[in-house]
Scaffold this motif. Structure first.
Motif, short mmCIF file in Angstrom:
data_model
loop_
_atom_site.label_atom_id
_atom_site.label_comp_id
_atom_site.label_asym_id
_atom_site.label_seq_id
_atom_site.Cartn_x
_atom_site.Cartn_y
_atom_site.Cartn_z
N ASP A 90 0.84 -1.21 0.00
CA ASP A 90 0.00 0.00 0.00
C ASP A 90 0.87 1.25 0.00
O ASP A 90 0.56 2.24 -0.69
N GLN A 91 1.96 1.20 0.76
CA GLN A 91 2.88 2.32 0.79
C GLN A 91 3.58 2.52 -0.55
O GLN A 91 3.78 3.65 -1.01
N VAL A 92 3.94 1.42 -1.19
CA VAL A 92 4.55 1.49 -2.52
C VAL A 92 3.62 2.23 -3.48
O VAL A 92 4.04 3.12 -4.24
N GLU A 93 2.35 1.84 -3.47
CA GLU A 93 1.36 2.50 -4.35
C GLU A 93 1.28 3.99 -4.06
O GLU A 93 1.19 4.81 -4.98
N ALA A 94 1.34 4.35 -2.78
CA ALA A 94 1.21 5.76 -2.41
C ALA A 94 2.46 6.58 -2.77
O ALA A 94 2.36 7.77 -3.07
N LEU A 95 3.62 5.94 -2.75
CA LEU A 95 4.88 6.65 -3.00
C LEU A 95 5.15 6.90 -4.47
O LEU A 95 5.78 7.88 -4.85
N ALA A 96 4.70 6.00 -5.34
CA ALA A 96 5.04 6.07 -6.75
C ALA A 96 4.27 7.17 -7.47
O ALA A 96 3.13 7.50 -7.12
N ASP A 97 4.93 7.76 -8.47
CA ASP A 97 4.27 8.72 -9.34
C ASP A 97 4.82 8.58 -10.76
O ASP A 97 5.52 7.60 -11.06
N ASP A 98 4.52 9.54 -11.63
CA ASP A 98 4.93 9.40 -13.02
C ASP A 98 6.43 9.60 -13.23
O ASP A 98 6.94 9.40 -14.33
N LYS A 99 7.15 9.97 -12.18
CA LYS A 99 8.61 10.12 -12.25
C LYS A 99 9.35 8.92 -11.64
O LYS A 99 10.57 8.90 -11.61
N THR A 100 8.60 7.93 -11.16
CA THR A 100 9.23 6.75 -10.56
C THR A 100 9.76 5.84 -11.66
O THR A 100 9.01 5.45 -12.57
N VAL A 101 11.05 5.52 -11.59
CA VAL A 101 11.68 4.75 -12.66
C VAL A 101 11.82 3.27 -12.35
O VAL A 101 12.00 2.46 -13.27
#
Length: 376
Positions: A128-139
């Motif tokens: 759940d935290q992974v989902e919250a942390l990622a955005d369109d700049k996550t590589v």
């Protein structure tokens, strides 16, 4: 001095690489065929041997074109972070994790976003935290399995959920598997690359740990990408460009690796795992007897255990740094403070040591904790 803070079991005689490994390096040296430079990506035969080794158990076959040979797994990490780095990019790293990733990201200019491993749940990923942390700049998302520093081994089901999460986010997984197959207690190691059809996987590994030869500095970076997404995104092209301008592992070691991968006996691996499992049990059982220390789960792989310090139970120790410093000064036992791994008031202990050495270390740690207990 008892050093149980670093992960080099080869410093103890009971953890010795087998004779066939020594013979392989002698043969490659005496052949006089490998005194020159190797190709930038590594010797073709060796890349093929690594491809075959990493392909074991996968639903597809890797080829030599998927493999790049590196100076230990650490160079594989550095190459990977440099290639993934783009302007304004970020990457998801586990906490606790391996500090080399932070250094490599800092050098490459990638923003680090830490996701937590949950100690109460066998150090599984907080998805759940992974989902919250990622955005369109996550590589990318990095996992370390088997885990340094936790000693955890992810199940097939958990790896599947990790892959689905990364796939949903549209990011590849960098899977650090330098401790691959170093599991015990009835646990099976599952490679992340099994799920590369869901999202691309970049597998990092080497012979340092399983063969107990970290000083030989031989590792690999493998593109596990049956749909060719890494090629489309020019990530493999970036790896190849970088490999063309960076030194590779020494040629004589490269030449020895096919024989090492092919000819090492299962008996050697089983003996090593028996030593590690016995050592892990010693650590876990001794921790249960010390009121000021706590361990959430018995290690199932690698050669590490994370131990929580109950600072409130100690009268003159304020944090993990003081604990480790006082322990080495008073008892001559070296452990790694958890703050260096992002876990304040924890310590990491390596159990890649003889049983007698670990028992002596725990005698000293127990004495130290008793001496500093606030109940005396």
């Amino acid at each position: 001095m008892i050093p149980i803070g670093h992960g080099d079991a080869s410093s103890f005689k009971c953890f010795r690489t087998p004779i066939n490994v020594e013979d392989a390096i002698i043969e490659s040296t005496r052949s006089c065929k490998y005194n020159g430079y190797a190709p930038s990506y590594g010797l073709l035969e060796t890349r093929g041997a690594v491809a075959e080794y990493v392909s074991s158990g996968l639903p597809y076959k890797l080829t030599s074109n998927d493999v790049y040979l590196t100076v230990g797994c650490s160079q594989a990490i550095q190459v990977c972070m440099q290639v993934l780095a783009t302007k304004g990019s970020n990457i998801l790293l586990p906490r606790p994790g391996f500090p080399v990733y932070e250094t490599a990201c800092g050098y490459s200019g990638i923003e680090i976003r830490f996701y937590d491993l949950i100690p109460e749940n066998n150090w599984e990923v907080d998805l759940d935290q992974v989902e919250a942390l990622a955005d369109d700049k996550t590589v990318a998302m990095v996992i370390i399995n088997p885990s340094n520093p936790c000693g955890a081994v992810f199940s097939y089901e958990h790896l599947l959920q990790i892959a689905k999460t990364a796939g949903h986010l549209g990011i590849p997984i960098v899977s650090d598997e330098v401790y691959a197959h170093m599991v015990f207690g009835g646990i099976k190691f599952e490679p992340m690359a099994k799920f590369a059809s869901i999202t691309p996987v970049i597998t990092l590994g080497g012979i340092s740990k399983r063969w107990l030869i970290p000083g030989w500095r031989f590792g690999w970076l493998v593109a596990c990408d049956p749909h060719g997404i890494l090629k489309q995104g020019k990530i493999q092209e970036g790896v190849e460009m970088l490999m063309n301008i960076t030194p590779g592992p020494t040629t004589i070691v490269q030449a020895a690796v096919p024989s090492i991968l092919r000819d090492t006996s299962q008996e050697f691996f089983e003996q090593t795992l028996h030593l590690l499992e016995t050592a892990a049990d010693i650590c876990y059982n001794r921790i249960q007897k010390i009121n000021s220390l706590w361990c959430h789960s018995r290690p199932k792989g690698s050669m590490f255990i994370m131990v929580k310090i109950n600072i409130s139970a100690l009268k003159d120790i304020k944090d993990d740094m003081e604990f480790a410093s006082a322990l080495v000064m008073e008892e001559s036992v070296v452990v790694l403070p958890g703050s260096t791994l992002g876990m304040k008031n924890w310590i990491r202990i390596s159990f890649g040591a003889p049983s007698a050495t670990l028992e002596e270390a725990w005698d000293r740690i127990e004495s130290f904790c008793h001496k500093h207990s606030n109940t005396i």
